[in-house]
Design a protein around this motif. Structure first.
Motif, PDB file in Angstrom:
ATOM      1  N   SER A   3      13.094  33.903 -19.786  1.00 51.57           N
ATOM      2  CA  SER A   3      13.657  32.844 -18.958  1.00 51.57           C
ATOM      3  C   SER A   3      13.175  32.972 -17.516  1.00 51.57           C
ATOM      4  N   GLY A   4      12.836  31.843 -16.920  1.00 59.00           N
ATOM      5  CA  GLY A   4      12.417  31.807 -15.526  1.00 59.00           C
ATOM      6  C   GLY A   4      10.922  31.936 -15.312  1.00 59.00           C
ATOM      7  N   GLU A   5      10.187  32.405 -16.327  1.00 58.76           N
ATOM      8  CA  GLU A   5       8.744  32.557 -16.181  1.00 58.76           C
ATOM      9  C   GLU A   5       8.051  31.211 -16.258  1.00 58.76           C
ATOM     10  N   LEU A   6       6.872  31.148 -15.631  1.00 60.58           N
ATOM     11  CA  LEU A   6       6.053  29.947 -15.691  1.00 60.58           C
ATOM     12  C   LEU A   6       4.982  30.102 -16.757  1.00 60.58           C
ATOM     13  N   VAL A   7       4.788  29.057 -17.541  1.00 61.35           N
ATOM     14  CA  VAL A   7       3.768  29.018 -18.570  1.00 61.35           C
ATOM     15  C   VAL A   7       2.650  28.109 -18.078  1.00 61.35           C
ATOM     16  N   MET A   8       1.408  28.606 -18.157  1.00 56.81           N
ATOM     17  CA  MET A   8       0.254  27.771 -17.827  1.00 56.81           C
ATOM     18  C   MET A   8      -0.007  26.837 -19.010  1.00 56.81           C
ATOM     19  N   THR A   9      -0.302  25.598 -18.742  1.00 53.83           N
ATOM     20  CA  THR A   9      -0.543  24.626 -19.807  1.00 53.83           C
ATOM     21  C   THR A   9      -2.031  24.583 -20.143  1.00 53.83           C
ATOM     22  N   GLN A  42      11.829  23.193 -15.970  1.00 47.94           N
ATOM     23  CA  GLN A  42      11.140  22.543 -14.853  1.00 47.94           C
ATOM     24  C   GLN A  42       9.673  22.334 -15.190  1.00 47.94           C
ATOM     25  N   VAL A  43       9.090  21.340 -14.542  1.00 54.21           N
ATOM     26  CA  VAL A  43       7.643  21.190 -14.471  1.00 54.21           C
ATOM     27  C   VAL A  43       7.267  21.489 -13.028  1.00 54.21           C
ATOM     28  N   VAL A  44       6.122  22.138 -12.834  1.00 53.71           N
ATOM     29  CA  VAL A  44       5.719  22.574 -11.493  1.00 53.71           C
ATOM     30  C   VAL A  44       4.253  22.235 -11.263  1.00 53.71           C
ATOM     31  N   SER A 155      -7.506   4.304 -25.323  1.00 49.36           N
ATOM     32  CA  SER A 155      -8.836   3.700 -25.243  1.00 49.36           C
ATOM     33  C   SER A 155      -9.826   4.829 -24.984  1.00 49.36           C
ATOM     34  N   SER A 156     -10.817   4.991 -25.841  1.00 52.62           N
ATOM     35  CA  SER A 156     -11.785   6.073 -25.664  1.00 52.62           C
ATOM     36  C   SER A 156     -12.607   5.899 -24.386  1.00 52.62           C
ATOM     37  N   SER A 157     -12.626   4.712 -23.808  1.00 57.37           N
ATOM     38  CA  SER A 157     -13.354   4.498 -22.551  1.00 57.37           C
ATOM     39  C   SER A 157     -12.692   5.228 -21.382  1.00 57.37           C
ATOM     40  N   GLU A 158     -11.469   5.701 -21.557  1.00 58.25           N
ATOM     41  CA  GLU A 158     -10.747   6.413 -20.480  1.00 58.25           C
ATOM     42  C   GLU A 158     -11.043   7.912 -20.454  1.00 58.25           C
ATOM     43  N   ILE A 159     -11.801   8.411 -21.420  1.00 60.30           N
ATOM     44  CA  ILE A 159     -12.104   9.840 -21.477  1.00 60.30           C
ATOM     45  C   ILE A 159     -13.134  10.187 -20.414  1.00 60.30           C
ATOM     46  N   ASN A 160     -12.901  11.294 -19.688  1.00 60.53           N
ATOM     47  CA  ASN A 160     -13.901  11.742 -18.723  1.00 60.53           C
ATOM     48  C   ASN A 160     -13.846  13.253 -18.534  1.00 60.53           C
ATOM     49  N   ALA A 161     -14.756  13.761 -17.746  1.00 58.67           N
ATOM     50  CA  ALA A 161     -14.926  15.210 -17.578  1.00 58.67           C
ATOM     51  C   ALA A 161     -14.172  15.766 -16.376  1.00 58.67           C
ATOM     52  N   ALA A 162     -13.232  15.051 -15.847  1.00 59.59           N
ATOM     53  CA  ALA A 162     -12.494  15.504 -14.663  1.00 59.59           C
ATOM     54  C   ALA A 162     -11.699  16.781 -14.944  1.00 59.59           C
ATOM     55  N   ARG A 163     -11.350  17.481 -13.889  1.00 58.91           N
ATOM     56  CA  ARG A 163     -10.455  18.636 -13.973  1.00 58.91           C
ATOM     57  C   ARG A 163      -9.056  18.134 -13.631  1.00 58.91           C
ATOM     58  N   PRO A 164      -8.098  18.276 -14.535  1.00 58.57           N
ATOM     59  CA  PRO A 164      -6.763  17.724 -14.289  1.00 58.57           C
ATOM     60  C   PRO A 164      -5.937  18.583 -13.348  1.00 58.57           C
ATOM     61  N   ALA A 165      -4.993  17.956 -12.687  1.00 55.87           N
ATOM     62  CA  ALA A 165      -4.037  18.696 -11.858  1.00 55.87           C
ATOM     63  C   ALA A 165      -3.329  19.719 -12.740  1.00 55.87           C
ATOM     64  N   ALA A 166      -3.204  20.925 -12.225  1.00 53.61           N
ATOM     65  CA  ALA A 166      -2.535  21.992 -12.962  1.00 53.61           C
ATOM     66  C   ALA A 166      -1.033  21.732 -13.017  1.00 53.61           C
ATOM     67  N   VAL A 167      -0.458  21.905 -14.192  1.00 54.60           N
ATOM     68  CA  VAL A 167       0.988  21.761 -14.391  1.00 54.60           C
ATOM     69  C   VAL A 167       1.479  23.012 -15.098  1.00 54.60           C
ATOM     70  N   TRP A 168       2.468  23.654 -14.516  1.00 53.42           N
ATOM     71  CA  TRP A 168       3.116  24.808 -15.129  1.00 53.42           C
ATOM     72  C   TRP A 168       4.466  24.360 -15.674  1.00 53.42           C
ATOM     73  N   LEU A 169       4.950  25.085 -16.676  1.00 49.61           N
ATOM     74  CA  LEU A 169       6.254  24.807 -17.261  1.00 49.61           C
ATOM     75  C   LEU A 169       7.139  26.042 -17.070  1.00 49.61           C
ATOM     76  N   ARG A 170       8.320  25.859 -16.483  1.00 47.86           N
ATOM     77  CA  ARG A 170       9.262  26.973 -16.301  1.00 47.86           C
ATOM     78  C   ARG A 170      10.145  27.081 -17.533  1.00 47.86           C
ATOM     79  N   VAL A 171      10.197  28.269 -18.100  1.00 45.93           N
ATOM     80  CA  VAL A 171      10.989  28.518 -19.301  1.00 45.93           C
ATOM     81  C   VAL A 171      12.474  28.579 -18.926  1.00 45.93           C
ATOM     82  N   ALA A 172      13.291  27.894 -19.712  1.00 44.03           N
ATOM     83  CA  ALA A 172      14.738  27.851 -19.447  1.00 44.03           C
ATOM     84  C   ALA A 172      15.382  29.189 -19.801  1.00 44.03           C
TER      85      ALA A 172
END
Length: 172
Positions: A3-9, A42-44, A155-172
């Protein structure tokens, strides 16, 4: 995880977390498959630099039988991104081990965020021709003042090679 730890997605592959500019109104999503069933509180996200007042959101979509995003399961609501640092929102949900989810970030203004390395995320299959670029996110322009798409409507036209914003998940 305790509990309380952050998980990398991420799926592993690289521990390199960089920072890159995000574009206003660009809703970007990537795949996440939990290695264990986790209940999150939480999402972070991490704001690196700002260009003024702004808001962000984290969204979590379900996956259909074809492996693509479908129904919106979670919408964080507005998260203040007008200052640097970790930004979070409450999230009471359980993610099942081995089930694919799609995690999205969405911003009202341009800013710089922590982003995952492309080697840390699974590729998105799609398109009619081979490509030499790893495709990691689906990106759609949606006015931030609008409701998030639900269902997503792939829509497959929306696929790209971008790097997404990092989102962590806090364990309840």
């Amino acid at each position: 995880p305790p509990s309380g730890e952050l998980v990398m997605t991420t799926i592993g592959g690289s521990d390199t977390i960089a920072s890159l500019a995000r574009v206003a109104n660009a809703l970007e999503m990537f795949q996440f498959v939990p290695k264990a069933t986790i209940t999150i509180s939480q999402v972070v996200m991490n704001v690196v630099t700002v260009t003024g007042a702004g808001l962000g959101r984290v969204l979590i979509y379900d996956t259909g039988a074809n492996g693509l995003p479908t129904t919106l399961l979670y919408n964080s609501g507005d998260i203040d991104t007008s200052s640097a640092g970790a930004k979070s929102a409450g999230c009471a949900m359980t993610l099942l081990r081995g089930k694919r989810y799609w995690i999205a970030s969405w911003f009202s203004a341009a800013l710089t965020m922590s982003v995952w390395a492309t080697t840390s995320l699974p590729d998105i299959n799609g398109g009619a021709a081979p490509t030499t670029a790893a495709r990691k996110v689906a990106r759609r322009t949606v006015a931030f003042a609008s409701a998030p798409p639900d269902p997503w409507g792939w829509s497959s036209s929306e696929i790209n090679a971008a790097r997404p914003a990092a989102v962590w998940l806090r364990v309840a």
